[in-house]
Design an enzyme around this catalytic site. Structure first.
Site, short mmCIF file in Angstrom:
data_model
loop_
_atom_site.label_atom_id
_atom_site.label_comp_id
_atom_site.label_asym_id
_atom_site.label_seq_id
_atom_site.Cartn_x
_atom_site.Cartn_y
_atom_site.Cartn_z
N ASP A 134 0.95 -1.11 0.05
CA ASP A 134 0.08 -0.01 -0.01
C ASP A 134 1.06 1.21 -0.06
O ASP A 134 2.12 1.30 -0.11
CB ASP A 134 -1.07 0.02 1.00
CG ASP A 134 -2.35 0.84 0.82
OD1 ASP A 134 -2.37 1.97 0.69
OD2 ASP A 134 -3.29 -0.05 0.77
N TYR A 153 -14.20 6.75 -12.25
CA TYR A 153 -14.39 5.36 -11.69
C TYR A 153 -14.65 4.33 -12.85
O TYR A 153 -14.04 3.25 -12.94
CB TYR A 153 -15.06 5.26 -10.27
CG TYR A 153 -14.86 3.85 -9.70
CD1 TYR A 153 -13.80 3.79 -8.89
CD2 TYR A 153 -15.78 2.86 -9.80
CE1 TYR A 153 -13.78 2.41 -8.24
CE2 TYR A 153 -15.76 1.83 -9.09
CZ TYR A 153 -14.81 1.57 -8.41
OH TYR A 153 -14.70 0.25 -7.79
N LYS A 177 -12.37 0.94 -14.41
CA LYS A 177 -12.67 -0.33 -14.26
C LYS A 177 -13.01 -1.00 -15.52
O LYS A 177 -12.77 -2.18 -15.83
CB LYS A 177 -13.96 -0.44 -13.21
CG LYS A 177 -13.53 0.07 -11.88
CD LYS A 177 -12.36 -0.89 -11.41
CE LYS A 177 -11.87 -0.30 -9.95
NZ LYS A 177 -10.89 -1.01 -9.28
N THR A 201 -17.13 -1.93 3.15
CA THR A 201 -15.71 -1.85 3.49
C THR A 201 -15.64 -0.11 3.94
O THR A 201 -16.67 0.48 3.96
CB THR A 201 -14.70 -1.65 2.22
OG1 THR A 201 -15.32 -0.86 1.24
CG2 THR A 201 -14.50 -2.95 1.55
N1 LIG Z 1 -15.97 -1.45 -1.71
C1 LIG Z 1 -16.55 -1.64 -2.61
O1 LIG Z 1 -18.09 -1.55 -2.51
C2 LIG Z 1 -16.12 -2.15 -4.12
C3 LIG Z 1 -16.82 -2.48 -4.92
C4 LIG Z 1 -16.36 -2.70 -6.13
C5 LIG Z 1 -14.86 -2.69 -6.31
N2 LIG Z 1 -14.17 -2.49 -5.47
C6 LIG Z 1 -12.65 -2.45 -5.75
O2 LIG Z 1 -12.26 -3.25 -4.80
C7 LIG Z 1 -10.79 -2.86 -4.49
C8 LIG Z 1 -10.68 -2.61 -3.03
O3 LIG Z 1 -11.53 -1.74 -2.47
P1 LIG Z 1 -11.54 -1.17 -0.98
O4 LIG Z 1 -12.99 -1.04 -0.58
O5 LIG Z 1 -10.86 -2.45 -0.21
O6 LIG Z 1 -10.80 0.04 -1.30
P2 LIG Z 1 -9.89 1.14 -0.26
O7 LIG Z 1 -10.09 2.40 -0.74
O8 LIG Z 1 -10.34 0.97 1.15
O9 LIG Z 1 -8.62 0.42 -0.46
C9 LIG Z 1 -7.70 0.85 -1.56
C10 LIG Z 1 -6.53 0.86 -1.18
O10 LIG Z 1 -5.63 1.20 -2.47
C11 LIG Z 1 -4.53 2.09 -1.78
N3 LIG Z 1 -3.94 2.99 -2.79
C12 LIG Z 1 -4.59 4.02 -3.44
N4 LIG Z 1 -3.71 4.54 -4.34
C13 LIG Z 1 -2.61 3.88 -4.35
C14 LIG Z 1 -1.38 3.92 -5.03
N5 LIG Z 1 -1.04 4.91 -5.73
N6 LIG Z 1 -0.26 3.03 -4.60
C15 LIG Z 1 -0.36 2.02 -3.84
N7 LIG Z 1 -1.67 1.95 -3.03
C16 LIG Z 1 -2.56 2.87 -3.37
C17 LIG Z 1 -5.28 3.15 -0.78
O11 LIG Z 1 -4.28 3.59 0.12
C18 LIG Z 1 -6.30 1.95 -0.12
O12 LIG Z 1 -5.75 1.14 1.24
C19 LIG Z 1 -10.75 -1.42 -5.19
O13 LIG Z 1 -10.20 -1.53 -6.43
C20 LIG Z 1 -12.07 -1.19 -5.64
O14 LIG Z 1 -12.26 -0.37 -6.61
C21 LIG Z 1 -14.58 -2.25 -4.17
#
Ligand SMILES: NC(=O)c1ccc[n+]([C@@H]2O[C@H](COP(=O)([O-])OP(=O)(O)OC[C@H]3O[C@@H](n4cnc5c(N)ncnc54)[C@H](O)[C@@H]3O)[C@@H](O)[C@H]2O)c1
Length: 248
Positions: free
Chosen positions: A40, A152, A156, A187
């Protein structure tokens, strides 16, 4: 009875492991026997991980040099690389197309799509050694969209396309590429956006025909299947784990 360990000896990098889904995936792959590098922007706490099978590293995945160094460190430490999980995502931005500042658009694409490309580019030469798997975490919003989520959704949808290109370009090297498209998952990211857990549920659950939203553990189980040999004949395709969101 001990859990089966289908990923014994495999080495995985999981980006965005500071978030709930990335952390759940990293933990699940570890429990399945893999050695894991959770990545991260800052080094994550590794409570819950077996100390001898985890290498937490900080890396900005938009920085090509840093991504190259990350892959080199993992290969040096664990001696091999088998699985890349591109899960990191930029902070949520919502706004109609014309209300999306170009720098926000660029940042979302840079993290969600270009970051995945950079890790693949650096990691694939090592996967070539004995085949391997790339798992891109996309979204139901890569298949459909919702108002105010242009950057977004585009990022995706781009990941779904990148997955197909990776699968085709590297099939003859024994590399598979797949994606997982979650629906709404409980989350911190979702809670932050909605304001509270209750508000997140009230907003998102009714949009899913199953009447609820997903859990990070459910995403981790789907991810484990996709990166394991149980999915050996699956490449280039996407698994929608969205509670039926996209059916309507
Ligand atoms: N939570 C949802 O409802 C949901 C739904 C569909 C898809 N997703 C996808 O699932 C994945 C995880 O979701 P989440 O809810 O745990 O998200 P989150 O935002 O809690 O976690 C994403 C992580 O990516 C890290 N990050 C951001 N920029 C970065 C960079 N430049 N380098 C390294 N790390 C970086 C952030 O610090 C964060 O910890 C994402 O790709 C999100 O788009 C989530």
């Amino acid at each position: 009875m001990p859990l089966p360990r289908p990923l014994e000896d495999r080495v995985a990098i999981v980006t965005g492991a500071g978030g709930d889904i990335g952390r759940a995936i990293a933990l699940r792959l570890c429990a399945a026997g893999a050695r894991v590098c959770p990545v991260d922007l800052a080094t994550i706490a590794t409570d819950g991980f077996p100390a001898d099978r985890v290498l937490p590293l900080a890396c900005d995945i938009t920085d090509e040099q840093a991504v190259g160094d990350l892959v080199a460190r993992v290969v040096e430490h664990f001696g091999r690389l088998d699985i890349l999980v591109n899960n990191a995502a930029a902070p949520f931005h919502s706004g109609a197309v014309c209300d999306t500042p170009p720098e926000v658009w660029r940042h979302v694409l840079e993290v969600n799509l270009t970051g995945a490309f950079l890790l693949c580019r650096a990691g694939i030469p090592h996967l070539r050694d004995r085949g391997g798997v790339i798992l891109n975490i996309a979204s139901q919003l890569g298949h459909v969209t919702a108002r105010g989520l242009a950057a977004y959704s585009a990022s995706k949808a781009g990941l779904l396309s990148l997955t197909r290109s990776l699968a085709l370009d590297h099939a003859d090297e024994g590399i598979r590429a797949v994606s997982l498209s979650p629906g709404a998952v409980m989350t911190d990211r979702l809670i932050r956006r909605a304001g509270s857990k209750e508000a997140a549920l009230a907003e998102h659950a009714p949009r899913h025909p199953v009447g609820r939203i997903g859990t990070p553990q459910e995403m981790a189980e789907a991810a484990l299947f996709l990166v394991s040999d149980a999915a050996a004949f699956i490449t280039g395709s996407d698994l929608l784990a969205d509670g039926g969101y996209t059916l309507k």
